[in-house]
Design a protein around this motif. Structure first.
Motif, short mmCIF file in Angstrom:
data_model
loop_
_atom_site.label_atom_id
_atom_site.label_comp_id
_atom_site.label_asym_id
_atom_site.label_seq_id
_atom_site.Cartn_x
_atom_site.Cartn_y
_atom_site.Cartn_z
N MET A 1 0.84 -1.20 0.00
CA MET A 1 0.00 0.00 0.00
C MET A 1 0.87 1.25 0.00
N SER A 2 0.41 2.24 -0.66
CA SER A 2 1.15 3.49 -0.76
C SER A 2 1.18 4.20 0.59
N SER A 3 2.27 4.93 0.83
CA SER A 3 2.33 5.71 2.07
C SER A 3 1.34 6.88 2.03
N ARG A 4 0.93 7.26 0.82
CA ARG A 4 -0.09 8.30 0.69
C ARG A 4 -1.44 7.60 0.61
N ARG A 5 -2.20 7.69 1.65
CA ARG A 5 -3.43 6.91 1.79
C ARG A 5 -4.51 7.30 0.79
N TRP A 6 -4.38 8.45 0.17
CA TRP A 6 -5.40 8.89 -0.78
C TRP A 6 -5.13 8.39 -2.20
N VAL A 7 -4.00 7.73 -2.43
CA VAL A 7 -3.70 7.17 -3.74
C VAL A 7 -4.30 5.77 -3.82
N VAL A 8 -5.17 5.56 -4.79
CA VAL A 8 -5.89 4.30 -4.93
C VAL A 8 -5.06 3.36 -5.81
N SER A 9 -4.72 2.19 -5.28
CA SER A 9 -3.95 1.23 -6.06
C SER A 9 -4.86 0.51 -7.05
N ASP A 10 -4.26 -0.33 -7.88
CA ASP A 10 -5.00 -0.98 -8.97
C ASP A 10 -6.11 -1.91 -8.48
N GLU A 11 -5.85 -2.67 -7.43
CA GLU A 11 -6.85 -3.64 -6.97
C GLU A 11 -8.16 -2.99 -6.50
N PRO A 12 -8.10 -2.00 -5.58
CA PRO A 12 -9.36 -1.34 -5.20
C PRO A 12 -10.00 -0.58 -6.35
N TRP A 13 -9.18 0.01 -7.23
CA TRP A 13 -9.74 0.77 -8.35
C TRP A 13 -10.52 -0.14 -9.28
N ALA A 14 -10.07 -1.38 -9.44
CA ALA A 14 -10.78 -2.34 -10.29
C ALA A 14 -12.18 -2.63 -9.75
N GLU A 15 -12.37 -2.49 -8.45
CA GLU A 15 -13.69 -2.69 -7.85
C GLU A 15 -14.54 -1.42 -7.90
N ILE A 16 -13.90 -0.27 -7.83
CA ILE A 16 -14.61 1.01 -7.80
C ILE A 16 -15.05 1.45 -9.19
N GLU A 17 -14.18 1.30 -10.17
CA GLU A 17 -14.43 1.83 -11.52
C GLU A 17 -15.75 1.36 -12.14
N PRO A 18 -16.15 0.08 -12.03
CA PRO A 18 -17.42 -0.33 -12.63
C PRO A 18 -18.65 0.32 -11.98
N LEU A 19 -18.49 0.87 -10.78
CA LEU A 19 -19.61 1.49 -10.08
C LEU A 19 -19.87 2.93 -10.54
N LEU A 20 -18.94 3.50 -11.28
CA LEU A 20 -19.09 4.88 -11.74
C LEU A 20 -20.05 4.94 -12.93
N PRO A 21 -20.82 6.01 -13.03
CA PRO A 21 -21.74 6.13 -14.17
C PRO A 21 -20.97 6.32 -15.47
N PRO A 22 -21.57 5.94 -16.60
CA PRO A 22 -20.88 6.14 -17.88
C PRO A 22 -20.71 7.62 -18.18
N ARG A 23 -19.65 7.93 -18.91
CA ARG A 23 -19.37 9.33 -19.25
C ARG A 23 -20.24 9.77 -20.42
#
Length: 58
Positions: A1-23
């Motif tokens: 995990m990054s020392s900067r807690r606000w930087v989202v790594s690839d694994e959590p982003w893969a779970e978050i990205e599909p939840l976003l509405p289409p552009r």
């Protein structure tokens, strides 16, 4: 995990990205920002508790 807690790594982003509405691509207007960078900016503001106007541009 990054020392900067606000930087989202690839694994959590893969779970978050599909939840976003289409552009919606609307012209003219501002160019769209990268969703991941925007999300990290939101986390940065929440983590540091700084006001939005002091958010760094980068």
């Amino acid at each position: 995990m990054s020392s900067r807690r606000w930087v989202v790594s690839d694994e959590p982003w893969a779970e978050i990205e599909p939840l976003l509405p289409p552009r919606l691509h609307r012209f003219p207007g501002r160019k769209p920002l990268d969703d991941r960078k925007v999300f990290c900016g939101i986390l940065f503001v929440l983590y540091t508790a700084i006001p939005w106007e002091y958010l760094p541009r980068s």
